[in-house]
Design a protein around this motif. Structure first.
Motif, short mmCIF file in Angstrom:
data_model
loop_
_atom_site.label_atom_id
_atom_site.label_comp_id
_atom_site.label_asym_id
_atom_site.label_seq_id
_atom_site.Cartn_x
_atom_site.Cartn_y
_atom_site.Cartn_z
N GLU A 96 2.25 4.76 0.81
CA GLU A 96 2.49 6.03 1.77
C GLU A 96 2.00 6.74 1.67
O GLU A 96 2.46 7.63 0.75
CB GLU A 96 3.91 5.70 2.76
CG GLU A 96 3.42 4.24 3.67
CD GLU A 96 1.72 4.07 4.21
OE1 GLU A 96 1.71 4.64 4.72
OE2 GLU A 96 1.94 2.59 4.24
N MET A 155 1.02 -1.05 0.38
CA MET A 155 -0.14 -0.35 0.01
C MET A 155 0.84 1.33 -0.14
O MET A 155 1.70 1.35 0.92
CB MET A 155 -1.03 0.02 0.86
CG MET A 155 -1.39 1.53 1.14
SD MET A 155 -2.61 0.85 2.60
CE MET A 155 -3.83 -0.29 2.25
N SER A 201 -9.09 5.27 -0.85
CA SER A 201 -8.00 5.34 0.09
C SER A 201 -6.46 5.29 -1.12
O SER A 201 -5.83 4.77 -1.17
CB SER A 201 -7.53 3.95 0.71
OG SER A 201 -7.87 2.96 -0.26
N SER A 253 -11.60 4.47 3.90
CA SER A 253 -11.40 3.43 3.18
C SER A 253 -10.37 2.31 3.51
O SER A 253 -10.45 0.88 3.22
CB SER A 253 -10.61 4.06 1.66
OG SER A 253 -10.72 3.33 0.61
N ARG A 254 -9.06 2.84 4.13
CA ARG A 254 -7.91 1.14 4.05
C ARG A 254 -8.38 1.28 5.74
O ARG A 254 -7.54 -0.26 5.66
CB ARG A 254 -6.78 2.53 4.80
CG ARG A 254 -6.10 3.19 3.50
CD ARG A 254 -4.47 3.78 3.80
NE ARG A 254 -4.31 4.61 5.24
CZ ARG A 254 -3.50 5.06 5.29
NH1 ARG A 254 -2.23 4.82 4.78
NH2 ARG A 254 -3.14 5.90 6.82
N ASP A 255 -9.07 1.42 6.62
CA ASP A 255 -9.56 0.12 7.32
C ASP A 255 -11.78 -0.37 6.72
O ASP A 255 -11.84 -1.38 8.23
CB ASP A 255 -9.90 0.14 8.83
CG ASP A 255 -9.09 1.44 9.37
OD1 ASP A 255 -7.86 0.85 9.34
OD2 ASP A 255 -9.19 2.11 10.27
N PRO A 297 -13.39 1.35 -0.79
CA PRO A 297 -11.20 0.77 -1.70
C PRO A 297 -10.88 2.29 -2.42
O PRO A 297 -9.80 2.54 -1.64
CB PRO A 297 -11.42 -0.83 -1.79
CG PRO A 297 -12.36 -1.25 -2.32
CD PRO A 297 -13.93 0.07 -1.77
#
Length: 725
Positions: free
Chosen positions: A3, A1, A305, A295-297, A302
């Motif tokens: 950063e 992912m 994110s 969204s990342r959680d 999705p």
């Protein structure tokens, strides 16, 4: 992912935080607050700044422990769980969007002092420009924020220093005429002026050296802005005639024109425009990170994110936030909605304080570089004062916040819950505390003596069933050299008088007493036999127990017939009115039970049930099995905490203990000799907590325990047990 880049230094952090606060808080709200509190608005700003300190400290601590994009959402979701995380994320996202739109629309009246322009098109144009700047990158955003804040502070500093000599003490007359109510109402209104102090935490993932720069940025900007607010408002009130700026759309410009002339008036207009643009810019920057983090959680789709390869920013999240901002400016009365969103912001600040407590008291990994002083009193103060301020926001604001909460809960139930299996640190902290309290109660219950048990025989039972009930009671009293009182209760029709004839012992009564004497010798326990005749058995049982002062009533559980379901089970009445504990037995026999099961589906094992299971197993050289439902949806943390609770419980018992996970669909690992379980406290709790057995019938005698009312857990306790266990 991918950063986000860490390219925001301390100067950018301070600029974002100060810029997020100095906007509508000083250029718009003073005029509205003056109408409420008069000159005491100066104290209102100072008081609001103090009340923000707990949330600022709490958020600084959590930001150094979790320097991730999302800020408030991340902390509440990790601390309080996905449900409150969804509420906080959605609500704060909308709140910041509302406030950004308010800043733009509220800033245009200052611009209209120079140009004859339409409000909405200008606000839409400024919003579009800021959205584009945020898409390009946070570094450019931080640099723009620094430039805006420097120019804005220079203009405000000139206004404050240049206008101070013109202050007239007479303008402060009647300082507290509005009373405490007016002061608190004004404090609740201007509280939102400081809400931006923690916005920088939402971009913590992009901050260099977060352990140092985040606390310094948040606390430094709060201290600076509080002093600046109080100074500006004090000058504003002191240089204008009482009431002359109350309700004005451009109060600072009015004051500057009176003291500094055209040049000061022009400088304030420039500062106001920059401040309000800065507020909107910081709002877009921080609010767009909420959908990104959610969204990342997996709390929102999705796509939100995704980070752009070209710009290194969450373009979809920024675009969605920008669209909402533009729609609000174009179609919604922003001022009213911003007030509603502000009420939610206060509530989120209260949750922030509680989240710190959840992290510190829970077992989640939590290692902040900065820790809040005066824990937990600082957090308790912040949560309590937040709730108090909410009461000052009015019913409309509270209703709007409630609407956001309901919408968030609906989204959670419909979208999040099927996709996310996670719980917050608060849930585990509460679970551990509930478990500790239950273990303390179990320890006290095991140490208590049982001196006398009443075996209430309320129907014609055969000798084997009588023996089973008496043997169970004997095992309970034997360790304390207690006594069993076995009583046959006979009910006669109401029209039949209670004469001596009906109380004469029958052959059946004599046979019962003979069997009881034999049982006393066989079980090596003192047993007293008696017979009672009455018109109402349930009253007779309760009255007999009260007169004798027994510790426990043991009786058979009557199957519910149609009459019982409509008019109420007589045994239920005994449970509710008994002066002691009650054990209801589904009697399939009692022959030296060695494998005793303690069954509990939704919560810690009740102390009375533990006491009974331990006593029976000890009396028969047996073991206790702790049954617990095998829950495939259980989190690893929940399982670990329950395992620890069961291990501590096992250490308290006097017999060998083992634990067994049991399926609720019909499977069970063993067939026990006796099962002990909790009974529903009352019909209401039965409906709320569904305290029916979660396991299939074990095919053995079942003892359902009902502690005396004084020992039953209260509603809140049972609710916590149900939610956390």
């Amino acid at each position: 992912m991918k950063e986000l880049k860490r390219d925001l230094g301390l100067l950018s952090v301070l600029a974002i935080s100060i810029g997020a606060m100095i906007g509508s808080g000083i250029f718009i709200l003073p005029a509205l607050a003056l109408e409420i509190a008069g000159p005491a608005v100066i104290v209102a700003y100072a008081l609001a700044g103090v009340l923000v300190v707990p949330a600022a400290l709490s958020k600084s601590e959590m930001a150094t422990a979790m320097p991730e994009a999302g800020g408030t959402y991340i902390y509440i979701e990790r601390g309080m769980g996905p449900l409150l995380g969804t509420v906080a994320g959605v609500g704060t996202w909308f709140s910041l969007s509302f406030k950004g739109a308010l800043a733009l629309v509220g800033g245009v009246p200052y611009l209209l002092l120079l140009f004859d322009l339409p409000v909405t098109p200008v606000a839409l144009g400024l919003a579009s420009l800021l959205i584009l700047v945020n898409v390009v990158g946070a570094k450019q955003t931080g640099r723009l924020q620094v430039a805006i804040v420097v120019v804005m502070l220079a203009a405000l500093g000139w206004f404050t220093a240049g206008s101070a000599p013109s202050v007239q003490s007479a303008n402060y007359a009647g300082f507290f005429d509005a009373g405490v109510g007016g002061l608190l109402a004004a404090t609740g209104l201007v509280f939102v002026s400081y809400a931006g102090v923690t916005k920088v935490a939402s971009v913590a993932e992009e901050v260099e050296d977060p352990g140092r720069n985040i606390p310094l940025g948040i606390l430094g900007s709060l201290a600076f802005t509080t002093v600046l607010y109080v100074a500006i408002v004090a000058v504003l009130v002191g240089v204008t005639d009482p009431g002359s700026v109350a309700g004005s759309l451009t109060p600072v410009a009015v004051a500057a024109e009176a003291t500094l002339g055209y040049a000061g008036w022009l400088a304030v207009i420039l500062a106001a425009m920059l401040a309000l643009v800065s507020t909107a810019n910081a709002g877009i920057l921080s609010s767009s990170r909420y959908p990104f983090a959610m969204s990342r959680d997996r709390l929102v789709p999705p796509s939100l994110s995704a980070v752009s390869d070209r710009f290194g920013t969450p373009v979809n999240s920024i675009t969605l936030t920008g669209v909402v901002l533009l729609l609000l400016i174009a179609f919604v009365p922003i001022l009213e909605i911003a007030k509603l969103a502000s009420a939610f912001q206060i509530m989120v600040f209260a949750l922030i304080n509680l989240a710190v407590v959840a992290f510190r008291e829970g077992s989640a990994e939590y290692d902040p570089e900065f820790t809040s002083p005066l824990y937990p009193w600082m957090q308790v103060f912040g949560a309590v004062t937040g709730v108090a301020l909410l009461t000052q926001m009015g019913p409309i604001a509270l209703g709007g916040a409630a609407l956001i909460i309901v919408g968030s809960v609906v989204w959670y139930v419909g979208y999040v819950r099927p996709r996310v299996r996670r719980e917050g640190a608060a849930t585990d902290a509460i679970r551990r505390q509930v478990g500790r309290d239950a273990l303390t109660e179990v320890e006290s219950s095991l140490e208590a003596d049982t001196h006398e048990v009443l075996v209430a025989l309320t129907k014609n039972a055969d000798a084997e069933r009588e023996r089973a009930l008496v043997a169970l009671a004997a095992d309970l009293v034997r360790p304390d050299d207690g006594r069993v009182v076995a009583v046959r209760f006979e009910e006669i029709p109401d029209q039949a008088p209670l004469t001596e004839e009906v109380t004469v012992q029958s052959a059946s009564d004599v046979s019962f007493e003979t069997r009881t004497e034999a049982l006393a010798a066989d079980l090596d326990v003192r047993i007293e036999a008696d017979e009672v005749v009455s018109h109402d058995t349930k009253h007779a049982v309760v009255n007999f127990a009260a007169d004798r002062g027994v510790d426990t009533i043991v009786t058979e559980h009557e199957p519910l017939r149609l009459r019982s379901r409509v008019l109420g089970d007589p045994i239920d009445w005994v449970v509710r009115h008994a002066p002691c504990d009650v054990l209801l037995v589904d009697n399939l026999g009692y022959d030296r039970p060695e494998d005793v099961v303690l069954s509990e589906g939704r919560g810690p094992y009740p102390p009375l049930a533990v006491d009974v299971a331990d006593a029976v197993a000890a009396a028969n050289d047996g073991t206790v099995s702790l049954w617990y439902p095998a829950d495939r949806e259980s989190t690893d943390q929940r399982r670990r905490t329950i395992d620890e609770y069961q291990a501590e419980l096992s250490a308290l018992l006097s017999v060998p203990v083992r634990t067994e996970a049991v399926r609720t669909d019909g499977g069970q690992p063993s067939r026990p000799d006796l099962l002990v379980r909790r009974g529903a406290d009352d019909r209401l709790r039965d409906a709320v907590f569904d305290d029916r057995p979660v396991f299939p019938s074990p095919g053995c005698t079942v003892v359902t325990v009902y502690p005396h009312e004084s020992r039953r857990p209260r509603f809140v306790r049972r609710l916590l047990e149900r939610v956390t266990f």
